[in-house]
Design an enzyme around this catalytic site. Structure first.
Site, PDB file in Angstrom:
ATOM      1  N   ASN A  62       0.838  -1.205   0.000  1.00  0.00           N
ATOM      2  CA  ASN A  62       0.000   0.000   0.000  1.00  0.00           C
ATOM      3  C   ASN A  62       0.870   1.252   0.000  1.00  0.00           C
ATOM      4  OD1 ASN A  62       0.537  -0.890   2.696  1.00  0.00           O
ATOM      5  ND2 ASN A  62      -1.076   0.412   3.515  1.00  0.00           N
ATOM      6  N   GLU A  64       0.416   5.234   0.527  1.00  0.00           N
ATOM      7  CA  GLU A  64      -0.523   6.259   0.996  1.00  0.00           C
ATOM      8  C   GLU A  64      -0.102   7.651   0.512  1.00  0.00           C
ATOM      9  OE1 GLU A  64      -1.049   5.666   5.233  1.00  0.00           O
ATOM     10  OE2 GLU A  64      -2.117   3.779   4.862  1.00  0.00           O
ATOM     11  N   CYS A  73      -4.210   0.727  -2.409  1.00  0.00           N
ATOM     12  CA  CYS A  73      -4.019  -0.511  -1.646  1.00  0.00           C
ATOM     13  C   CYS A  73      -2.963  -1.401  -2.309  1.00  0.00           C
ATOM     14  CB  CYS A  73      -5.315  -1.300  -1.588  1.00  0.00           C
ATOM     15  SG  CYS A  73      -6.641  -0.519  -0.664  1.00  0.00           S
ATOM     16  N   GLU A  75      -3.063  -4.592  -2.978  1.00  0.00           N
ATOM     17  CA  GLU A  75      -3.585  -5.534  -3.973  1.00  0.00           C
ATOM     18  C   GLU A  75      -3.635  -4.889  -5.358  1.00  0.00           C
ATOM     19  OE1 GLU A  75      -4.777  -4.792  -1.022  1.00  0.00           O
ATOM     20  OE2 GLU A  75      -5.981  -6.401  -0.170  1.00  0.00           O
ATOM     21  N   CYS A 112     -10.339  -4.854   0.443  1.00  0.00           N
ATOM     22  CA  CYS A 112     -11.471  -3.919   0.379  1.00  0.00           C
ATOM     23  C   CYS A 112     -12.281  -4.158  -0.895  1.00  0.00           C
ATOM     24  CB  CYS A 112     -10.976  -2.476   0.450  1.00  0.00           C
ATOM     25  SG  CYS A 112     -10.268  -1.870  -1.091  1.00  0.00           S
ATOM     26  N   CYS A 115     -10.579  -3.304  -4.205  1.00  0.00           N
ATOM     27  CA  CYS A 115      -9.556  -4.284  -4.619  1.00  0.00           C
ATOM     28  C   CYS A 115     -10.212  -5.549  -5.149  1.00  0.00           C
ATOM     29  CB  CYS A 115      -8.611  -4.603  -3.463  1.00  0.00           C
ATOM     30  SG  CYS A 115      -7.506  -3.224  -3.124  1.00  0.00           S
TER      31      CYS A 115
HETATM   32  N1  THU Z   1      -5.268  -1.405   2.539  1.00  0.00           N
HETATM   33  C1  THU Z   1      -4.725  -2.247   1.616  1.00  0.00           C
HETATM   34  O1  THU Z   1      -3.591  -2.062   1.162  1.00  0.00           O
HETATM   35  N2  THU Z   1      -5.476  -3.290   1.217  1.00  0.00           N
HETATM   36  C2  THU Z   1      -6.755  -3.518   1.613  1.00  0.00           C
HETATM   37  O2  THU Z   1      -7.423  -4.376   1.049  1.00  0.00           O
HETATM   38  C3  THU Z   1      -7.318  -2.774   2.739  1.00  0.00           C
HETATM   39  C4  THU Z   1      -6.583  -1.559   3.119  1.00  0.00           C
HETATM   40  C5  THU Z   1      -4.484  -0.248   2.948  1.00  0.00           C
HETATM   41  C6  THU Z   1      -5.016   1.049   2.458  1.00  0.00           C
HETATM   42  C7  THU Z   1      -4.460   2.006   3.472  1.00  0.00           C
HETATM   43  O3  THU Z   1      -3.140   2.366   3.084  1.00  0.00           O
HETATM   44  C8  THU Z   1      -4.372   1.195   4.742  1.00  0.00           C
HETATM   45  O4  THU Z   1      -4.449  -0.162   4.353  1.00  0.00           O
HETATM   46  C9  THU Z   1      -5.479   1.488   5.747  1.00  0.00           C
HETATM   47  O5  THU Z   1      -6.716   1.423   5.138  1.00  0.00           O
END
Ligand code: THU
Length: 160
Positions: A62, A64, A73, A75, A112, A115
């Site tokens: 991920n 940000e 994310c 994925e 999520c 994804c």
């Molecule tokens: N996140 C992911 O990388 N994958 C997911 O399926 C759920 C959330 C990340 C996004 C963000 O950077 C952090 O987790 C908190 O939501």
């Protein structure tokens, strides 16, 4: 009016050590990928590793952003990277692992909705299921045989 019921099948392993060798290796790649997460806002680091039919493993984590919705994310970073690098190679599996600086993630982190939708696009494109392996930083691992199991009634190109 008719009522329908959806039942999903998935497997639960007590730990990643119970996975078969190929799945374990992929999960180890996801754990490694997690280390390159850029997650200064959530402190939640996710790694994803995509196994392709040609044996390549493409990773993502991920990423940000101070403008929160601009982040992505793990994925999606991984699967888009895989498709950009190997556009016509079958995707066999995606392993996902998550950790946090704030608590011990001892249960599997679920992808999520965005994804799931992004990944199922490739399942529909290749007409072959993509296996999903989910883990926190330790503890149980879930194995799901197809994205359709975790995104039933998914939107797809046939609606367009
Ligand atoms: N996140 C992911 O990388 N994958 C997911 O399926 C759920 C959330 C990340 C996004 C963000 O950077 C952090 O987790 C908190 O939501």
């Amino acid at each position: 009016m008719k009522k329908h019921k959806l039942v999903i099948d998935y497997s639960v392993y007590p730990s990643c050590k119970a996975l078969d060798a190929e799945d374990l290796e992929l999960m180890i790649s996801a754990v490694e990928a997690r280390k390159n997460a850029y997650a200064p806002y959530s402190n939640f680091q996710v790694g994803a590793a995509v196994l392709l039919e040609n044996g390549e493993v493409v990773i993502g984590s991920n990423q940000e952003n101070a403008a929160y919705p601009s982040g992505l994310c793990a994925e999606r970073v991984a699967i888009y990277h895989a498709s950009a690098k190997y556009p016509n190679v079958i995707i066999k599996a995606v392993a996902i692992s998550a950790t946090s600086k704030n608590y011990v993630v001892d249960s599997p982190a679920a992808p999520c909705g965005n994804c799931r939708q992004s990944m199922i696009e490739y399942e529909q494109k290749q007409k072959l299921p993509i296996k999903i392996l989910l883990m926190g930083e330790k503890g149980e691992v879930l194995k799901i045989d197809s994205l359709l199991d975790i995104l039933p009634l998914a939107f797809n190109s046939s609606f367009l």
